[in-house]
Scaffold this motif. Structure first.
Motif, PDB file in Angstrom:
ATOM      1  N   TYR A  43       7.996  46.017  75.106  1.00 44.86           N
ATOM      2  CA  TYR A  43       8.246  47.439  75.243  1.00 44.86           C
ATOM      3  C   TYR A  43       7.286  48.200  74.345  1.00 44.86           C
ATOM      4  O   TYR A  43       6.875  47.704  73.301  1.00 44.86           O
ATOM      5  N   ASN A  61       6.709  49.004  80.302  1.00 46.79           N
ATOM      6  CA  ASN A  61       7.996  49.472  79.801  1.00 46.79           C
ATOM      7  C   ASN A  61       7.781  50.354  78.590  1.00 46.79           C
ATOM      8  O   ASN A  61       7.273  49.906  77.564  1.00 46.79           O
TER       9      ASN A  61
ATOM     10  N   ARG B  88      14.138  46.709  88.086  1.00 51.22           N
ATOM     11  CA  ARG B  88      13.554  47.401  86.942  1.00 51.22           C
ATOM     12  C   ARG B  88      14.313  48.712  86.743  1.00 51.22           C
ATOM     13  O   ARG B  88      14.723  49.334  87.714  1.00 51.22           O
ATOM     14  N   PHE B  89      14.475  49.140  85.504  1.00 55.31           N
ATOM     15  CA  PHE B  89      15.266  50.329  85.216  1.00 55.31           C
ATOM     16  C   PHE B  89      14.388  51.483  84.736  1.00 55.31           C
ATOM     17  O   PHE B  89      13.438  51.274  84.002  1.00 55.31           O
ATOM     18  N   VAL B  91      15.426  55.073  82.943  1.00 57.62           N
ATOM     19  CA  VAL B  91      16.511  55.920  82.438  1.00 57.62           C
ATOM     20  C   VAL B  91      15.921  57.263  82.015  1.00 57.62           C
ATOM     21  O   VAL B  91      14.941  57.306  81.276  1.00 57.62           O
ATOM     22  N   VAL B 109      19.829  52.038  77.247  1.00 59.37           N
ATOM     23  CA  VAL B 109      18.466  51.523  77.063  1.00 59.37           C
ATOM     24  C   VAL B 109      18.441  50.386  76.040  1.00 59.37           C
ATOM     25  O   VAL B 109      17.818  49.341  76.266  1.00 59.37           O
ATOM     26  N   LEU B 112      19.815  47.278  77.533  1.00 56.47           N
ATOM     27  CA  LEU B 112      18.856  46.700  78.484  1.00 56.47           C
ATOM     28  C   LEU B 112      17.746  45.953  77.753  1.00 56.47           C
ATOM     29  O   LEU B 112      17.329  44.866  78.161  1.00 56.47           O
ATOM     30  N   GLN B 117      15.584  43.170  79.764  1.00 55.48           N
ATOM     31  CA  GLN B 117      15.362  43.714  81.109  1.00 55.48           C
ATOM     32  C   GLN B 117      14.230  44.746  81.060  1.00 55.48           C
ATOM     33  O   GLN B 117      14.083  45.452  80.063  1.00 55.48           O
ATOM     34  N   VAL B 119      12.690  48.104  81.286  1.00 55.48           N
ATOM     35  CA  VAL B 119      13.258  49.457  81.279  1.00 55.48           C
ATOM     36  C   VAL B 119      12.281  50.441  80.648  1.00 55.48           C
ATOM     37  O   VAL B 119      11.564  50.096  79.707  1.00 55.48           O
ATOM     38  N   SER B 120      12.246  51.653  81.203  1.00 57.06           N
ATOM     39  CA  SER B 120      11.539  52.757  80.572  1.00 57.06           C
ATOM     40  C   SER B 120      12.520  53.898  80.379  1.00 57.06           C
ATOM     41  O   SER B 120      13.494  54.022  81.129  1.00 57.06           O
ATOM     42  N   TYR B 121      12.250  54.714  79.363  1.00 53.67           N
ATOM     43  CA  TYR B 121      13.176  55.794  79.045  1.00 53.67           C
ATOM     44  C   TYR B 121      12.419  57.070  78.707  1.00 53.67           C
ATOM     45  O   TYR B 121      11.487  57.042  77.917  1.00 53.67           O
TER      46      TYR B 121
END
Lengths: 200, 158
Positions: A43, A61, B88-89, B91, B109, B112, B117, B119-121
């Motif tokens: 991330y 991500n 894929r998430f 948020v 988030v 996740l 998993q 994920v982008s937020y």
């Protein structure tokens, strides 16, 4: 993909198939490259709106999170590598961010501009004014870079905090860059450090 | 009416109504009853709503929302609940939304990420409270568009 010099070097310090957290990940270039070339999952944390959108477009991500508010939401040693490129000098409390990075990651990679570079020294010595250059293009009163340091300063901090330096490297451009390995604090433009707490 | 307020934000309500009066006055010596603009507006919205919706349907929907618990069947652990997900998430939250506040989205988030998993937020600046997701917002639209562009309809994650 055209990579910044420092980004291509630190790739070699990251294990394939590992898990990485990139603090201040920018447009996601590093994470995208690590994913494609080394199957690294992870991330990026970022606060710039355009940067976040750029990451999403690359399927990187990205989490909108302010690093100055800490990494409380990440547990100890939850990442193999925590990376921060060219952002340490923009933190409110660089030493605390570094501590957090070493808590969350088994290893850390930090890169930052060297304020001891001869151009910066030259600028200050001759003009008597804070250096403004192509590398550091901001006026002192309007800059994200609020905590500059030199290589020597950073190594002192590592010693004081019992941080192990696994690898160090400098990058530089221009004619004088051939001297960068002999006199890194004078001729290195960017510092790259690979750090850990383990075994310290 | 309370429900309606939660879709809006302090600022939006303040800008729209403030302390403006629909009827009456605060002057001493008058006995005409005072009615705020915001009262009149909410009463009107309440009337419209009660004619549009069957009250029992609304109770049922509210209960269904209350009873939903992501983690109940996973030892009350959101990380475990997310760990079997195959998508894929993305948020997105809005700064003034107090119905689905950014804090709750960040909780999702974090779970996740702990479940490893994808994920982008994004946290979108907006003055329009919960309704913001229905209104034009350049950043919101950009984020949403870029995410949708990365979705391959035939894609399946390993």
């Amino acid at each position: 993909m055209n990579m910044r010099n420092d980004l291509s070097i630190i790739q070699d310090w990251i294990q394939p198939d590992s898990r990485a957290l990139d603090l201040g990940c920018g447009d996601g270039t590093l994470l995208a490259t690590l994913r494609d070339r080394k199957n690294v999952e992870g991330y990026g944390l970022e606060i710039g709106a355009d940067q976040i959108t750029a990451c999403i477009a690359k399927r990187v991500n990205v989490i909108e999170q302010d690093l100055d508010k800490g990494l409380d939401n990440f547990s100890d040693k939850s990442f193999d590598t925590v990376i921060m490129t060219q952002a340490l000098q923009a933190m409110r409390f660089p030493h605390l961010v570094l501590e957090e990075m070493l808590r969350v990651g088994k290893e850390c990679i930090v890169t930052f501009p060297n304020f001891g570079h001869w151009k910066a020294r030259w600028h200050l010595a001759l003009n008597g004014r804070m250096p403004v250059s192509d590398l550091l293009p901001y006026e002192w009163y309007d800059t994200p870079n609020i905590h500059f340091c030199t290589f020597k300063d950073f190594e002192v901090l590592c010693r004081e905090k019992n941080i192990n330096i696994l690898n160090r490297q400098v990058v530089a451009d221009g004619a004088l860059s051939v001297f960068k390995d002999m006199k890194p604090n004078l001729f290195g433009e960017t510092a790259l450090y690979h750090l850990t707490r383990q075994g310290a | 009416m309370i429900g309606h307020i939660t879709y809006l934000s302090d600022d939006a309500m303040g800008k729209k109504f403030g302390r403006e009066l629909k009827a009456g006055t605060f002057k001493q010596g008058t006995d005409e009853s005072v009615e705020f603009q915001v009262e009149s507006y909410l009463r009107y919205q309440g009337d419209v709503f009660s004619n549009k919706f069957d009250a029992n349907t609304y109770i049922l929907m509210t209960k269904a929302l209350d009873y939903f618990d992501l983690a109940r069947e996973y030892h009350d652990d959101a990380i475990e609940a997310f760990s079997t997900a195959k998508c894929r998430f993305m948020v997105i939250s809005f700064t003034t939304d107090w119905r689905f506040s950014p804090d709750r989205s960040r909780e999702i988030v974090d779970a996740l990420m702990d479940a490893n998993q994808p994920v982008s937020y994004a946290e979108i600046e907006s003055n329009y409270g919960h309704d913001a997701f229905l209104l034009p917002n350049e950043r919101y639209e950009n984020v949403f568009r870029q995410h949708m562009n990365t979705i391959d309809p035939g894609e399946e994650r390993q």
